[in-house]
Structures are given as structure tokens and as C-alpha cells.
Scaffold this active site. Structure first.
Site, PDB file in Angstrom:
ATOM      1  N   HIS A 263      24.167  -2.911 -58.272  1.00  0.00           N
ATOM      2  CA  HIS A 263      23.887  -1.527 -59.000  1.00  0.00           C
ATOM      3  C   HIS A 263      23.629  -1.457 -60.517  1.00  0.00           C
ATOM      4  O   HIS A 263      24.117  -2.247 -61.049  1.00  0.00           O
ATOM      5  CB  HIS A 263      25.165  -0.608 -58.557  1.00  0.00           C
ATOM      6  CG  HIS A 263      24.753   0.944 -58.642  1.00  0.00           C
ATOM      7  ND1 HIS A 263      24.912   1.432 -59.661  1.00  0.00           N
ATOM      8  CD2 HIS A 263      24.337   1.717 -57.685  1.00  0.00           C
ATOM      9  CE1 HIS A 263      24.620   2.475 -59.519  1.00  0.00           C
ATOM     10  NE2 HIS A 263      24.255   2.889 -58.249  1.00  0.00           N
ATOM     11  N   ASP A 314      23.720   2.113 -49.923  1.00  0.00           N
ATOM     12  CA  ASP A 314      22.642   1.939 -48.994  1.00  0.00           C
ATOM     13  C   ASP A 314      23.004   0.974 -47.953  1.00  0.00           C
ATOM     14  O   ASP A 314      22.409   0.869 -46.653  1.00  0.00           O
ATOM     15  CB  ASP A 314      21.065   1.474 -49.579  1.00  0.00           C
ATOM     16  CG  ASP A 314      20.538   2.650 -50.363  1.00  0.00           C
ATOM     17  OD1 ASP A 314      20.733   3.965 -49.775  1.00  0.00           O
ATOM     18  OD2 ASP A 314      19.883   2.458 -51.390  1.00  0.00           O
TER      19      ASP A 314
HETATM   20  C1  LIG Z   1      21.546   4.407 -53.572  1.00  0.00           C
HETATM   21  C2  LIG Z   1      20.937   3.500 -54.359  1.00  0.00           C
HETATM   22  O1  LIG Z   1      19.690   3.627 -54.676  1.00  0.00           O
HETATM   23  S1  LIG Z   1      21.884   2.032 -54.970  1.00  0.00           S
HETATM   24  C3  LIG Z   1      20.348   1.088 -55.311  1.00  0.00           C
HETATM   25  C4  LIG Z   1      19.688   0.365 -54.268  1.00  0.00           C
HETATM   26  N1  LIG Z   1      18.603  -0.508 -54.390  1.00  0.00           N
HETATM   27  C5  LIG Z   1      19.068  -1.922 -54.003  1.00  0.00           C
HETATM   28  O2  LIG Z   1      19.849  -2.186 -53.225  1.00  0.00           O
HETATM   29  C6  LIG Z   1      17.987  -2.949 -54.344  1.00  0.00           C
HETATM   30  C7  LIG Z   1      18.683  -4.175 -54.611  1.00  0.00           C
HETATM   31  N2  LIG Z   1      19.232  -4.332 -55.869  1.00  0.00           N
HETATM   32  C8  LIG Z   1      18.824  -4.578 -56.899  1.00  0.00           C
HETATM   33  O3  LIG Z   1      17.405  -4.513 -57.377  1.00  0.00           O
HETATM   34  C9  LIG Z   1      19.549  -4.364 -58.388  1.00  0.00           C
HETATM   35  O4  LIG Z   1      20.888  -4.678 -58.233  1.00  0.00           O
HETATM   36  C10 LIG Z   1      19.694  -2.854 -58.809  1.00  0.00           C
HETATM   37  C11 LIG Z   1      17.987  -2.659 -59.403  1.00  0.00           C
HETATM   38  C12 LIG Z   1      20.354  -1.847 -57.975  1.00  0.00           C
HETATM   39  C13 LIG Z   1      20.200  -2.910 -60.130  1.00  0.00           C
HETATM   40  O5  LIG Z   1      19.768  -3.809 -60.973  1.00  0.00           O
HETATM   41  P1  LIG Z   1      20.238  -4.205 -62.674  1.00  0.00           P
HETATM   42  O6  LIG Z   1      21.704  -3.737 -62.830  1.00  0.00           O
HETATM   43  O7  LIG Z   1      19.250  -3.870 -63.420  1.00  0.00           O
HETATM   44  O8  LIG Z   1      20.495  -5.909 -62.334  1.00  0.00           O
HETATM   45  P2  LIG Z   1      19.304  -6.762 -62.561  1.00  0.00           P
HETATM   46  O9  LIG Z   1      18.094  -6.265 -61.427  1.00  0.00           O
HETATM   47  O10 LIG Z   1      18.899  -6.909 -63.873  1.00  0.00           O
HETATM   48  O11 LIG Z   1      20.145  -7.971 -62.067  1.00  0.00           O
HETATM   49  C14 LIG Z   1      20.930  -8.817 -62.568  1.00  0.00           C
HETATM   50  C15 LIG Z   1      21.105  -9.898 -61.965  1.00  0.00           C
HETATM   51  O12 LIG Z   1      21.617 -10.066 -60.645  1.00  0.00           O
HETATM   52  C16 LIG Z   1      20.587 -10.310 -59.907  1.00  0.00           C
HETATM   53  N3  LIG Z   1      20.676  -9.335 -58.618  1.00  0.00           N
HETATM   54  C17 LIG Z   1      20.989  -8.101 -58.728  1.00  0.00           C
HETATM   55  N4  LIG Z   1      20.859  -7.320 -57.603  1.00  0.00           N
HETATM   56  C18 LIG Z   1      20.347  -8.285 -56.819  1.00  0.00           C
HETATM   57  C19 LIG Z   1      20.368  -8.268 -55.370  1.00  0.00           C
HETATM   58  N5  LIG Z   1      20.446  -7.124 -54.614  1.00  0.00           N
HETATM   59  N6  LIG Z   1      20.115  -9.462 -54.846  1.00  0.00           N
HETATM   60  C20 LIG Z   1      19.982 -10.790 -55.328  1.00  0.00           C
HETATM   61  N7  LIG Z   1      19.939 -10.542 -56.793  1.00  0.00           N
HETATM   62  C21 LIG Z   1      20.470  -9.471 -57.441  1.00  0.00           C
HETATM   63  C22 LIG Z   1      19.362 -10.295 -60.459  1.00  0.00           C
HETATM   64  O13 LIG Z   1      18.262 -11.260 -59.867  1.00  0.00           O
HETATM   65  C23 LIG Z   1      19.564 -10.786 -61.896  1.00  0.00           C
HETATM   66  O14 LIG Z   1      19.888 -12.187 -61.609  1.00  0.00           O
HETATM   67  P3  LIG Z   1      19.389 -13.007 -63.083  1.00  0.00           P
HETATM   68  O15 LIG Z   1      20.296 -12.610 -64.238  1.00  0.00           O
HETATM   69  O16 LIG Z   1      19.792 -14.347 -62.635  1.00  0.00           O
HETATM   70  O17 LIG Z   1      18.075 -12.688 -63.112  1.00  0.00           O
HETATM   71  O1  LIG Z   2      22.512   5.556 -59.454  1.00  0.00           O
HETATM   72  C1  LIG Z   2      21.337   4.677 -59.147  1.00  0.00           C
HETATM   73  O2  LIG Z   2      20.860   4.117 -60.145  1.00  0.00           O
HETATM   74  C2  LIG Z   2      21.006   4.832 -57.881  1.00  0.00           C
HETATM   75  C3  LIG Z   2      22.221   5.190 -56.908  1.00  0.00           C
HETATM   76  O3  LIG Z   2      23.337   4.721 -56.535  1.00  0.00           O
HETATM   77  C4  LIG Z   2      21.985   6.624 -56.299  1.00  0.00           C
HETATM   78  O4  LIG Z   2      20.932   7.149 -56.703  1.00  0.00           O
HETATM   79  O5  LIG Z   2      22.808   7.305 -55.577  1.00  0.00           O
END
Ligand SMILES: CC(=O)SCCNC(=O)CCNC(=O)[C@H](O)C(C)(C)COP(=O)(O)OP(=O)(O)OC[C@H]1O[C@@H](n2cnc3c(N)ncnc32)[C@H](O)[C@@H]1OP(=O)(O)O
Ligand SMILES: O=C([O-])CC(=O)C(=O)O
Length: 377
Positions: A263, A314
Site C-alpha cells: 500500500h 483488494d
Molecule cells: C484498494 C487499493 O487500491 S489498494 C492498492 C491496490 N494495488 C495493488 O495491490 C497493486 C500491487 N501493489 C503495488 O503495486 C504497490 O504496493 C502500491 C502501488 C499499492 C504501493 O506502492 P508504493 O508504496 O509506492 O511502493 P513501491 O511500489 O515503491 O514498492 C516498494 C517496494 O516494495 C515492492 N512491492 C510493493 N508492492 C509489491 C507487490 N504487491 N508485490 C511485489 N513487490 C511489491 C516494490 O517492488 C518495491 O521494491 P524495491 O524497493 O525492491 O524496488
Molecule cells: O489509498 C490508496 O492509495 C488506495 C486505496 O487503498 C483505496 O483507494 O482504497
């Protein structure tokens, strides 16, 4: 307890930067996880209905019984789709993504019932809230079964109305309660990508439908709302928990992103997860889905052991919806049916104290240089 991550402001994505004020919601605030207008999400998910939460977000206070009864009646009276909208939905191909149907349905309603003045904003918000389930189900039942549904159901709640239209039969109480809780959990989340999209659009003084259409576009991506659909595809790849454990480790070695985990704000857990995970477990037992649930838990364990990443809302929403017989491509539109409340509250809040949102960029392109005429390039 959740706490905000320590963030590098140069890391991109505006992480941790305050981009405006809101009185609607707190996310990741130390000690209180997630609150809607001051109320803890765990308590709302357990005790409040989605209609109560919608009223809270849109009108700023919890409704009295009389206010809630009136509001529910009002939403029921707004469910019917205009015939021109139904005709337009019939033109959308069967292989279109259902999120495109939501985006298009919202946009078409905006041409049929435009917002002429901002005084109509509550009417438009309530109308979208009441019609989104019908927009999705009308199209889905038309392209899947060739049926033109009239969109009437005797269901009082939006959760029940949606499930009834989708499956063409009265949903059981448990499914209605799970769907209702899911709508409560998804309703609002401060400056997430889709809500921020809506606020940027709102700040130009554009109309309500444009703000919501843009927000749907942002929600569609797998890094945001689209993750629930992607999470289901992942879980279904594995036949059992052992295979999931091995398969997940291999995916992490390949540096694959695992949808439904991590997240942008929460650093230890998503406070919405426990509620939906409990629902997923309960529903799995009802339909003999224990193997699929065990696969989900195996994925969760590997993600925590290997990466210290936790499931966001999710991940278990995916299996909970699956156990209710909802087709995977319809998962993210359910997010829309709920988040319309949060988006609408933010559009109104932005309008209430507006300033055009227009940040600056740090320029990293070439230095100033003379123009080269086309014959000299
Ligand atoms: C209700 C919602 O909308 S909740 C969000 C739903 N989205 C997802 O589930 C998509 C999968 N998750 C992600 O892409 C990310 O966790 C995000 C976009 C939600 C948040 O990302 P950020 O806080 O910006 O973290 P970021 O993407 O920079 O990741 C930090 C590190 O953790 C890793 N990481 C973060 N999430 C994941 C994941 N789901 N799977 C694998 N690795 C991950 C990244 O690869 C990164 O690793 P590194 O430092 O070695 O490069
Ligand atoms: O807050 C966020 O970045 C994503 C999320 O969990 C939502 O929209 O419910």
C-alpha cells in the site's frame, strides 16, 4: 497500529506530501488507521449499513432513523435507467471491459441529465449511486444472456439490489451482508489516485460527471482498483496451497508485482483487510471453497515471510466476491458502486473551497537551444 511510512520526497508519486486539506477521511494516521468523518472503519463495517455510510460521507453526519428511511427511499426512486442509456449500453461490445461500461454509462448519463448548476450536485451524486448497479447489470445481462432487464428488484439495500439483478434471484442474507460490508470498506480513502483525479477535475469547476468519469479511469488500473481482478487471476493459477507457496516464491524471485499486496500509505497492515478476510473465510465454507481460501492464505504467508508485504483490501475482496458467484471482470465495478460516495464527497469539498490544482514540475530536459530548420536536421 498503522503509521505513515517515512518517505523520500524525491522518490516520485508525491508519497507523503500533503496536497490539500480534507475533513472527510484519515488514512494511516497513527493510532486510528482509517476513519470516515471521525468514525473508525472497523466499527462502521460491523455496525453501519452502506446507505448510512453514504449519507455520512455525502451529507456530513450519521442520519437519524427518519433521515435514513427517507434517503433509502430516495435512492430506490432513482434506480431506473433512462431508455436512451439502455440503448447506448446495448451498443457496447460483449468483450468490453466492465470498467469501460461504468465509465461510458456515467458519461452518457451526463449527457441525458446534465448538471446545469452546482446546486444539483447532491441530486447527481445520489443518481449515480442509485444507477451504477443497474448500468453494470443491464449491460452484463444483455451481452451475456440477451436479456433486457427492467432493473426493478424489491431489494431495499443497494447491495441486495445489485446481487439480485446480477443473478436474477433474491440473494441470501449472508451474501447481502457481505456485499454491504464490502461497499462500506471501499467507500472512501482520502487522496488515493482516483479521488485525486476527481478533485483535480473538480478544481477546474468542471461538471460532476466529468469528475466521476475521470475517477473511474484512474481506478481501472491494476495498481489501484483493478488489483482485485488481478488478485483473483493469481489465486486461480494455483491448484493447492503447496503449489501457491512454491509458485509465489518463484514469482518474487522474478521480481513480479503481486497484485492485492502492499500500500502507498499503510506500512504494516490495511485496517480493512480483517473484515473482508473473515467474510471470505465464512463464504468459502458455505460453498466448499476451502482450497481456494487456503491458497489465498498461502500467498499471504509467503508475501509476509519474504517481503513483509500485507494484503490490501483488494486481495480478500477477490475471493469473497468469487464465493458469491460474481464473475471476476465485475469486481472493479463494485469498487465504483461504492467509491462514488467518497468521490462525490471530495468533489463537493473541493468546490466548497476551491483553488485550481496546478503543481509545478522539476525540469530535467535539454538546456535552451536554437531551433534547427527542417532542411538542416
Ligand atoms: C484498494 C487499493 O487500491 S489498494 C492498492 C491496490 N494495488 C495493488 O495491490 C497493486 C500491487 N501493489 C503495488 O503495486 C504497490 O504496493 C502500491 C502501488 C499499492 C504501493 O506502492 P508504493 O508504496 O509506492 O511502493 P513501491 O511500489 O515503491 O514498492 C516498494 C517496494 O516494495 C515492492 N512491492 C510493493 N508492492 C509489491 C507487490 N504487491 N508485490 C511485489 N513487490 C511489491 C516494490 O517492488 C518495491 O521494491 P524495491 O524497493 O525492491 O524496488
Ligand atoms: O489509498 C490508496 O492509495 C488506495 C486505496 O487503498 C483505496 O483507494 O482504497
Amino acid at each position: 497500529m498503522s503509521e505513515a511510512k517515512v518517505v523520500d520526497k524525491n522518490a516520485g508519486g508525491l508519497r507523503g506530501q500533503v496536497a490539500g486539506q480534507t475533513s472527510i477521511c484519515t488514512v494511516g494516521k497513527a493510532g486510528s488507521g482509517l476513519t470516515y468523518r471521525g468514525y473508525e472503519i472497523e466499527e462502521l463495517a460491523e455496525k453501519a449499513t452502506f446507505e448510512e455510510v453514504a449519507y455520512l460521507l455525502l451529507y456530513g453526519k450519521l442520519p437519524t432513523q427518519a433521515e435514513l428511511d427517507n434517503y433509502k427511499q430516495r435512492l430506490r426512486s432513482l434506480r431506473a435507467l433512462p431508455s436512451a442509456l439502455k440503448s447506448a449500453l446495448e451498443l457496447i461490445p460483449a468483450n468490453a471491459h466492465p470498467m469501460d461500461v461504468m465509465r461510458t454509462g456515467c458519461s452518457i448519463l451526463g449527457t441525458l441529465e446534465p448538471e446545469e448548476t452546482f446546486e444539483q450536485q447532491h441530486t447527481v451524486a445520489d443518481r449515480l449511486l442509485a444507477t451504477f448497479p443497474g448500468i453494470l447489470c443491464y449491460w452484463y445481462r444483455f451481452v451475456t444472456y440477451g436479456q433486457r432487464i427492467d432493473g426493478y428488484t424489491p431489494e431495499e439495500s443497494l447491495a441486495g439490489h445489485f446481487l439480485h439483478m446480477l443473478h436474477d434471484k433474491a440473494p441470501n442474507e449472508k451474501h447481502k451482508r457481505c456485499m454491504d460490508a464490502s461497499l462500506v470498506l471501499y467507500a472512501e480513502h482520502e487522496f488515493n489516485a482516483s479521488t485525486f483525479t476527481a478533485r483535480v477535475c473538480s478544481a477546474t469547476l468542471s461538471d460532476f460527471y466529468s469528475c466521476i468519469t475521470g475517477a473511474i479511469g484512474s481506478l481501472r488500473g491494476p495498481l489501484h482498483g483493478g488489483a482485485n481482478e488481478a488478485a483473483m487471476a493469481l489465486i486461480e493459477k494455483f491448484h493447492n496451497a503447496e503449489e501457491a507457496t512454491t509458485g509465489l516464491k518463484a514469482m518474487l524471485e522474478r521480481k513480479d508485482k503481486i497484485m492485492g499486496f502492499g500500500h502507498a500509505v499503510y506500512s504494516k497492515y490495511d485496517p480493512r483487510n480483517a473484515t473482508i478476510k473473515a467474510w471470505s473465510k465464512t463464504l468459502s465454507e458455505d460453498v466448499g471453497g476451502q482450497n481456494l481460501y487456503a491458497i489465498s492464505e498461502a500467498v499471504e504467508k509467503v508475501m509476509w515471510d519474504e517481503k513483509k508485504l500485507f494484503p490490501n483490501l483488494d486481495f480478500y475482496s477477490a475471493s469473497a466476491y468469487h464465493f458469491m458467484g460474481i464473475p471476476t471482470p465485475l469486481f472493479t465495478p463494485i469498487f465504483v458502486m461504492s467509491r462514488i460516495t467518497g468521490w462525490a464527497a471530495h468533489v463537493m469539498e473541493q468546490r466548497g473551497n476551491n483553488k485550481l490544482i496546478r503543481p509545478s514540475a522539476e525540469y530535467i530536459g535539454p538546456e535552451s537551444r536554437p531551433y534547427v530548420t527542417i532542411d538542416k536536421r
